[in-house]
Design a protein around this motif. Structure first.
Motif, short mmCIF file in Angstrom:
data_model
loop_
_atom_site.label_atom_id
_atom_site.label_comp_id
_atom_site.label_asym_id
_atom_site.label_seq_id
_atom_site.Cartn_x
_atom_site.Cartn_y
_atom_site.Cartn_z
N GLU A 98 32.03 36.34 47.46
CA GLU A 98 31.93 35.57 48.42
C GLU A 98 32.79 34.32 48.43
OE1 GLU A 98 30.27 36.29 51.35
OE2 GLU A 98 29.37 37.94 50.33
N ASP A 99 32.76 33.68 47.26
CA ASP A 99 33.73 32.71 46.82
C ASP A 99 35.24 32.94 47.10
OD1 ASP A 99 31.68 31.44 46.03
OD2 ASP A 99 31.75 31.65 43.86
N TYR A 114 36.31 42.22 51.82
CA TYR A 114 35.40 42.78 52.70
C TYR A 114 34.84 44.20 52.34
CZ TYR A 114 35.97 38.88 55.96
OH TYR A 114 36.19 37.77 56.43
N LEU A 115 35.77 44.89 52.04
CA LEU A 115 35.33 46.19 51.29
C LEU A 115 34.55 46.34 49.96
CD1 LEU A 115 38.48 48.52 52.53
CD2 LEU A 115 36.21 48.58 53.47
N ALA A 116 34.96 45.49 49.09
CA ALA A 116 34.46 45.54 48.02
C ALA A 116 33.24 44.82 48.01
CB ALA A 116 35.28 44.34 46.99
N ARG A 117 32.92 43.88 48.84
CA ARG A 117 31.42 43.52 49.25
C ARG A 117 30.70 44.46 49.71
NH1 ARG A 117 31.26 38.48 53.58
NH2 ARG A 117 31.36 40.02 55.00
N GLU A 118 31.20 45.24 50.48
CA GLU A 118 30.28 46.46 51.12
C GLU A 118 29.73 46.98 50.16
OE1 GLU A 118 32.25 48.41 54.13
OE2 GLU A 118 32.66 46.86 55.45
N ILE A 124 35.24 46.62 42.22
CA ILE A 124 36.22 45.82 41.11
C ILE A 124 37.57 46.02 41.24
CG2 ILE A 124 36.55 44.83 38.87
CD1 ILE A 124 33.58 44.36 40.00
N ASP A 125 37.93 47.34 41.64
CA ASP A 125 39.10 47.68 41.78
C ASP A 125 39.79 47.17 43.16
OD1 ASP A 125 39.27 49.30 39.55
OD2 ASP A 125 38.34 51.05 40.50
N LEU A 126 39.01 47.10 44.03
CA LEU A 126 39.25 46.43 45.24
C LEU A 126 39.49 44.92 45.20
CD1 LEU A 126 36.71 48.36 47.94
CD2 LEU A 126 39.29 48.07 48.06
N GLU A 127 38.92 44.42 44.31
CA GLU A 127 38.84 43.13 44.13
C GLU A 127 39.88 42.87 43.22
OE1 GLU A 127 36.12 39.33 41.93
OE2 GLU A 127 35.83 41.35 41.07
N SER A 128 40.46 43.62 42.33
CA SER A 128 41.68 43.38 41.62
C SER A 128 42.77 43.60 42.82
CB SER A 128 41.93 44.50 40.61
OG SER A 128 40.57 44.11 39.67
N THR A 129 42.77 44.52 43.38
CA THR A 129 43.80 44.81 44.73
C THR A 129 44.11 43.66 45.31
OG1 THR A 129 43.54 47.05 44.44
CG2 THR A 129 44.55 46.26 46.32
#
Length: 181
Positions: free
Chosen positions: A142-143, A130-134, A107-112
């Motif tokens: 994905e969206d 991509y890192l968040a998805r991993e 979630i932090d990667l997504e926020s970044t």
């Protein structure tokens, strides 16, 4: 922190969850008055202040919490979220970088990535997604990946990008519950 202080912090957060920020703030201020060295109390006070729209005071509370406990990921996340909401993107990015250095999650990667997208740094945002998805499989990732990829293609090698053009679309897909951290 003693057990009475811990109980008071939980009680205050119950008020935050009910959106009774005035009452929560009163509780957190009382805890801080009795023991100003409790990082969680300062962080929680920041949450209540943010809920009341007292942005500068909330930022000060988060900063105080972090100064007492530099590893307090909740305070760091809350500070970054506040800065992001205030469109202070470079500052938000710096705080999110600290969160990630200290063990942040997907979630932090997504926020970044949201901040990077708003700054027009699309390739870096895509990398974060991509890192968040991993780390965590969420349909919204994905969206968000698709949105950023599309923006990169639309930009088509142009050197400029209107910062923030599509960050709101990613933001719409993300539920950021700052009280739940």
């Amino acid at each position: 922190m003693n057990s009475k202080e811990r109980v008071q912090l939980h009680k205050g957060m119950d008020y935050v969850r009910r959106k009774d920020f005035e009452r929560a703030l009163e509780i957190f201020q009382n805890v801080i008055a009795s023991n100003p060295e409790i990082s969680e109390a300062w962080n929680n006070q920041g949450v209540a202040l943010f809920g009341l729209g007292r942005i500068d005071e909330a930022l000060e509370s988060y900063s105080r919490s972090i100064s007492l406990d530099p590893a307090n990921l909740d305070a760091l996340r809350n500070k970054a979220f506040l800065l992001r909401n205030q469109k202070r993107l470079q500052e938000a990015l710096e705080v999110y970088d600290t969160v990630l250095e200290k063990g942040g999650d997907a979630i932090d990667l997504e926020s970044t990535a949201i901040v990077l997208t708003a700054m027009g740094r699309l390739e870096e945002a895509l990398h974060c997604l991509y890192l968040a998805r991993e780390k965590l499989s969420l349909p919204r990732l994905e969206d968000e990946i698709e949105i950023v990829q599309k923006k990169i293609l639309e930009r088509g090698g142009q050197s400029g990008y209107e910062a923030g053009d599509d960050a709101d679309h990613i933001e719409d897909n993300k539920i950021d519950d700052w009280t739940g951290r």
